[in-house]
Design a protein around this motif. Structure first.
Motif, PDB file in Angstrom:
ATOM      1  N   GLY A   1       0.799  -1.220   0.000  1.00  0.00           N
ATOM      2  CA  GLY A   1       0.000   0.000   0.000  1.00  0.00           C
ATOM      3  C   GLY A   1       0.831   1.268   0.000  1.00  0.00           C
ATOM      4  N   PHE A   2       2.113   1.186   0.388  1.00  0.00           N
ATOM      5  CA  PHE A   2       2.971   2.369   0.348  1.00  0.00           C
ATOM      6  C   PHE A   2       3.259   2.809  -1.090  1.00  0.00           C
ATOM      7  N   GLY A   3       2.918   1.980  -2.055  1.00  0.00           N
ATOM      8  CA  GLY A   3       3.098   2.391  -3.442  1.00  0.00           C
ATOM      9  C   GLY A   3       2.110   3.452  -3.872  1.00  0.00           C
TER      10      GLY A   3
ATOM     11  N   TYR B   1       1.956   8.224  -0.151  1.00  0.00           N
ATOM     12  CA  TYR B   1       3.372   7.855  -0.015  1.00  0.00           C
ATOM     13  C   TYR B   1       4.093   7.864  -1.352  1.00  0.00           C
ATOM     14  N   ASP B   2       3.435   7.314  -2.391  1.00  0.00           N
ATOM     15  CA  ASP B   2       3.996   7.308  -3.749  1.00  0.00           C
ATOM     16  C   ASP B   2       5.367   6.641  -3.805  1.00  0.00           C
ATOM     17  N   GLN B   3       5.433   5.407  -3.297  1.00  0.00           N
ATOM     18  CA  GLN B   3       6.671   4.632  -3.307  1.00  0.00           C
ATOM     19  C   GLN B   3       6.448   3.323  -4.063  1.00  0.00           C
ATOM     20  N   PRO B   4       6.367   3.382  -5.394  1.00  0.00           N
ATOM     21  CA  PRO B   4       6.076   2.168  -6.163  1.00  0.00           C
ATOM     22  C   PRO B   4       7.145   1.089  -6.034  1.00  0.00           C
ATOM     23  N   LEU B   5       8.380   1.489  -5.697  1.00  0.00           N
ATOM     24  CA  LEU B   5       9.437   0.491  -5.522  1.00  0.00           C
ATOM     25  C   LEU B   5       9.100  -0.443  -4.362  1.00  0.00           C
ATOM     26  N   ILE B   6       8.540   0.104  -3.276  1.00  0.00           N
ATOM     27  CA  ILE B   6       8.133  -0.734  -2.154  1.00  0.00           C
ATOM     28  C   ILE B   6       7.016  -1.681  -2.586  1.00  0.00           C
TER      29      ILE B   6
END
Length: 497
Positions: free
Chosen positions: A18-20, A24-29
């Motif tokens: 969900g952090f993607g 948060y906008d962290q697609p790598l996570i």
């Protein structure tokens, strides 16, 4: 691992994914969590284990991504607050059933590895986007809107991009024992990192000579219909509409107010419409309003002529279940449960469908009211290709963090898919002018009152996805699943022999 530990880990991986998504906008996570989930799925020995793992993974993901769903129930805490935890729990667990079914199908099709998941999970997401009016919020591809990979939306759409993301995650789990497998894994690493890390490499958008003023009154939902606050918000919007342009020569051709921008029904708003048109001067004004006819209420957008007369009307046709209308309304009415934003007892009525409005020299525009920007198929359903998109929305319902930002991300997806600019006016934000590559050219911060004048970008040539929609993707899925099913049948036949 024991069964419960595996389920718990799946839930944690889903929550990490969900952090993607915004804020948060962290697609790598997200990609790392998805890759680990594919690895653990490969250890599942039975279809039941796979289904439970997929359901737990999905529940963690949707519970984190859709945390904002509690916000609408907190507007009137005394009446609806008790529903908030149940809404989040049941929505997350219910949507996760699609992922549980995808993981079950993948293990049923293939006894080892996670290759079948490349087909089954995007297929489940496609069904989620269409079944029971659909709810495609939080697609994996939504996380890439700020990255280079998001530009693939113009070619293969949101579900095709989801398939590529799952394919990369599965390929990263390939055992590198041969040069072919090593090449495959190396290629997956390059593709995955490039898609999520690299910025958008696109030319500067070509701008037209036309300008749009986006009005953001910032009316909190609990105050929006309060008689003491109504004059404040209305006068604020009039003041913003009449304000001189921020830059010389940037006189707006179109002034855009948000969804349900005035509290009066259209047939009772005569004098206020005159005031709105007068404040707009020579510009065309479009705004959200509630209207009624002899038998129904509608959530609508109207375009005003300079004298305040209504020139064009669009009625929202893709309504929010449990918000703007209640399925089985008679049954729920018996226990006193009604839609959160509905006007009449049975809720709003649905409009006739997608409609293109004429804005003269600016061109023709496809209006989207709030929730309609979530659906790629609604934009593709336009009777003709417009020159730009308009979204008016009241994101005060969505809280102050994740909800409005995720809604904006989906509007940006629609712009990329169509190769069209999108002008967005949101009550509490985020109002923005979005170029055909999904980039923000101008915007207003969330939960801020104000206005912004922005030049309207020119449209691009029709994209591949705007021409084809989801149909080619459906054919690819059906063909792939049919081949996987045929292989399974062959394996069973060899076992019998």
């Amino acid at each position: 691992m024991s069964g419960w530990r595996r389920v718990g880990l799946a839930g944690l991986l889903g929550a990490s994914a969900g952090f993607g998504q915004a804020p948060y906008d962290q697609p790598l996570i997200l990609m790392l969590a998805l890759t680990l989930a594919c690895y653990l799925f490969g250890q599942a020995q039975t279809t039941r284990q796979a289904a439970v793992f997929g359901w737990a993974f999905g529940t963690g993901y949707f519970a984190h991504t859709l945390q904002w769903i509690v916000s609408p129930f907190m507007v009137d805490v005394a009446r609806h607050g008790w529903m908030a935890p149940f809404a989040l729990l049941f929505l997350a667990a219910g949507l996760a059933l699609f992922w549980g079914g995808a993981f079950w199908l993948a293990r049923w099709l293939e006894r080892r590895g996670a290759w079948a998941l490349i087909l089954s999970l995007p297929a489940a997401e496609l069904v989620r986007g269409y079944l029971f009016t659909g709810f495609p919020w939080g697609l994996l591809s939504q996380s890439l809107v700020d990255s280079a990979g998001g530009q693939a939306l113009s070619w293969i759409g949101p579900y095709g991009l989801t398939l590529l993301m799952v394919a990369v995650a599965v390929a990263l789990n390939v055992r590198a024992t041969t040069w072919v497998s090593r090449t495959l894994r190396f290629g997956a690493v390059l593709l995955g990192l490039g898609a999520v890390v690299l910025p958008v490499f696109r030319p500067v958008a070509v701008l037209t000579d036309h300008s749009v003023r986006l009005i953001q009154p910032n009316a909190a939902q609990r105050d929006k219909w309060n008689p003491d606050h109504i004059p404040v918000f209305f006068d604020r919007q009039l003041t913003y509409s009449a304000a001189p342009p921020a830059a010389e020569g940037a006189v707006p051709d179109l002034i855009l107010w948000s969804e349900t921008a005035i509290p009066w029904l259209l047939d009772r708003a005569g004098s206020s419409l005159n005031e709105i048109a007068k404040a707009g001067g020579n510009a065309t004004v479009a705004l959200g309003v509630q209207r009624r006819d002899d038998s129904a209420y509608y959530n609508s957008m109207v375009v005003l002529e300079q004298g305040g007369e209504v020139a064009q009307i669009y009625d929202k046709h893709h309504l929010v279940p449990f918000g703007e209308y209640m399925p089985f309304s008679d049954v729920f009415a018996r226990i006193g449960v009604f839609g959160l934003a509905q006007r009449a007892r049975g809720g709003y009525a649905s409009g006739s469908g997608a409609k293109v409005l004429d804005f003269g020299e600016m061109g023709r525009a496809l209006p989207l009211i709030c929730y309609e920007a979530v659906f790629a198929q609604d934009v593709n359903a336009a009777p003709e290709r417009p020159d730009f998109l308009i979204q008016i929305t009241n994101d005060a319902w969505f809280g102050k963090a994740a909800g409005p930002r995720q809604h904006l991300a989906q509007a940006r997806m629609r712009a990329i898919e169509q190769g069209l600019p999108l002008a967005r006016s949101a009550n509490t934000g985020i109002s923005a002018m979005i170029d055909p590559y999904g980039r923000l050219l101008a915007s207003l911060p969330l939960n801020t009152a104000g206005y912004v004048d922005a030049p309207l970008p020119a449209p691009l040539s029709p994209t591949v996805y705007s021409r084809t929609g989801d149909l080619p993707f459906v054919f690819v899925l059906l063909a792939g699943l049919a081949c996987a099913g045929f292989r399974r049948q062959q394996r069973q036949q060899r076992v019998k022999n």
